[in-house]
Design a protein around this motif. Structure first.
Motif, mmCIF file in Angstrom:
data_model
loop_
_atom_site.group_PDB
_atom_site.id
_atom_site.type_symbol
_atom_site.label_atom_id
_atom_site.label_comp_id
_atom_site.label_asym_id
_atom_site.label_seq_id
_atom_site.Cartn_x
_atom_site.Cartn_y
_atom_site.Cartn_z
ATOM 1 N N GLY A 235 -8.503 -2.707 -0.429
ATOM 2 C CA GLY A 235 -8.689 -2.332 0.982
ATOM 3 C C GLY A 235 -7.393 -1.962 1.677
ATOM 4 O O GLY A 235 -7.417 -1.553 2.837
ATOM 5 N N LYS A 236 -6.271 -2.108 0.967
ATOM 6 C CA LYS A 236 -4.954 -1.800 1.570
ATOM 7 C C LYS A 236 -4.414 -0.488 0.988
ATOM 8 O O LYS A 236 -4.797 -0.093 -0.118
ATOM 9 C CB LYS A 236 -3.962 -2.925 1.251
ATOM 10 C CG LYS A 236 -4.439 -4.311 1.609
ATOM 11 C CD LYS A 236 -4.208 -4.578 3.088
ATOM 12 C CE LYS A 236 -4.840 -5.873 3.566
ATOM 13 N NZ LYS A 236 -5.025 -6.945 2.628
ATOM 14 N N PRO A 237 -3.495 0.139 1.707
ATOM 15 C CA PRO A 237 -2.864 1.337 1.130
ATOM 16 C C PRO A 237 -1.961 0.933 -0.045
ATOM 17 O O PRO A 237 -1.430 -0.190 -0.063
ATOM 18 C CB PRO A 237 -2.038 1.906 2.288
ATOM 19 C CG PRO A 237 -1.897 0.810 3.271
ATOM 20 C CD PRO A 237 -3.042 -0.148 3.079
ATOM 21 N N ALA A 238 -1.821 1.827 -0.994
ATOM 22 C CA ALA A 238 -0.971 1.534 -2.161
ATOM 23 C C ALA A 238 0.480 1.781 -1.781
ATOM 24 O O ALA A 238 1.045 2.841 -2.041
ATOM 25 C CB ALA A 238 -1.387 2.415 -3.331
ATOM 26 N N ASN A 239 1.078 0.785 -1.111
ATOM 27 C CA ASN A 239 2.471 0.955 -0.686
ATOM 28 C C ASN A 239 3.270 -0.334 -0.909
ATOM 29 O O ASN A 239 2.730 -1.340 -1.392
ATOM 30 C CB ASN A 239 2.534 1.384 0.791
ATOM 31 C CG ASN A 239 1.921 0.332 1.715
ATOM 32 O OD1 ASN A 239 1.787 -0.845 1.350
ATOM 33 N ND2 ASN A 239 1.533 0.756 2.909
ATOM 34 N N ALA A 240 4.537 -0.288 -0.558
ATOM 35 C CA ALA A 240 5.456 -1.387 -0.851
ATOM 36 C C ALA A 240 5.000 -2.691 -0.198
ATOM 37 O O ALA A 240 5.128 -3.776 -0.795
ATOM 38 C CB ALA A 240 6.865 -1.017 -0.380
#
Ligand code: FAD
Length: 290
Positions: A235-240
């Motif tokens: 459910g989260k963006p694929a980021n740091a």
């Protein structure tokens, strides 16, 4: 080394007949663990049962849906040299191609790596991340379980007497997905993991994570899945930021021991760092495949 009989059955039924003859049996695929353990007096038997000559035990089969079905005694080099495996299951190649050196990889099998049940075995977290299942056979038939249910403790698997690990099944990769396996060792080669992480990610078209699996090696009595790390991602963006949260969850799930290879704090830290890097590796693979 103690004397033992060597038996190489040509069928599964013959193997079960040998296993039922009342003598102490040890199974052998590549022998890279079991021969050493026998030589060191850590394992004893009356007969060694070589599984390699049973039909299908060394075969690789690709399903029409893109799944992969691997005979438990297939040598690692056969697996990672397959162009189809390299194209579709690179995280399996990450693990299989770093186990020992070339000589070990030409004999050692995936089934042996799993059944030996080392918490530090390289194939285990990679296969857990990939959602692999194992097919187990006995004279009563077959059963199939998720690979993570094969591990009972250091050097102990959940096979029952009379059972053979037959095949390792890996589902087809989902669209827009990637997986990666990463370990830390103090030397560049021929050592076992101080800690390791295998991950798999799937994204929707806007880059939001729709599915994730995170598995760790060498930080507990068995390789472990970390559902909290997966929850931190889905459910989260694929980021740091998302990857850092998953790394924290991985570190929190680790319950390592201190030994000659590493300390407790070091292994927890490694669980975090390796998970973040494996997630970055998986994301890069998704981007490269577009
Ligand atoms: C120099 C060296 C370096 C190594 N480096 C690494 C490394 O970097 N990473 C790593 O993970 N491992 C490493 N290993 C360990 C080893 O090579 C692996 O665990 C290997 O994959 C075991 O496979 P095998 O076919 O040789 O198993 P075997 O030795 O034949 O069997 C291992 C165990 O599994 C059982 N078994 C095997 N197949 C089956 C089956 N189908 N059903 C039921 N039971 C079965 C056997 O009875 C035995 O108890 C290393 C070993 C050596 C000697």
């Amino acid at each position: 080394m103690e004397a033992f009989d060597y038996v190489a059955p040509r069928t599964l039924d013959d193997a079960f007949a040998v296993m039922g003859n009342g003598r102490r049996t040890l199974m052998l695929a590549g022998g890279t663990d079991v021969i050493i353990q026998m030589r060191e007096g850590r394992k004893h038997c009356d007969q060694v049962l070589d599984l390699k000559h049973i039909p299908g035990m060394q075969s690789l089969e690709f399903g029409p849906d893109g799944s992969l079905d691997i005979g438990a005694a297939a040598p690692l080099a056969v697996i990672y040299e397959s162009p189809e495996v390299r194209a579709n299951f690179p995280a399996l190649v990450d693990a299989a191609s770093i186990i020992g050196g070339t000589a070990i990889q030409s004999r050692a099998s995936l089934g042996g790596n799993l059944c030996n049940a080392s918490p530090a075995a390289d194939s285990s977290p990679a296969l857990m991340a990939l959602g692999a299942r194992v097919v187990i056979a006995s004279s009563n038939g077959t059963r199939e379980i998720p690979v993570e249910e094969l591990f009972a403790g250091p050097g102990r698997n959940t096979l029952q007497p009379g059972e053979i690990l037959l095949r390792v099944r890996i589902p087809a990769p989902a669209p827009n997905s990637g997986a990666f396996y990463h370990r830390f060792i103090p030397r560049n080669e021929m050592d076992i993991a101080v800690a390791s992480s295998g991950v798999a990610l799937a994204l929707d078209d806007s880059g939001v994570i729709t599915a994730a699996r995170v598995a760790l090696g060498a930080v507990a009595a068995t390789p472990i899945l970390v559902p909290a790390a997966a929850s931190a991602l889905v459910g989260k963006p694929a980021n740091a930021e998302s990857f850092a949260a998953a790394g924290e969850a991985a570190a929190a799930a680790a319950s390592p021991i201190e030994d000659m290879r590493g300390g407790i704090a070091q292994r927890r830290h490694l669980a975090k760092i390796l998970t973040v890097r494996a997630l970055e590796g998986a994301l890069n693979r998704i981007r490269e495949s577009r």
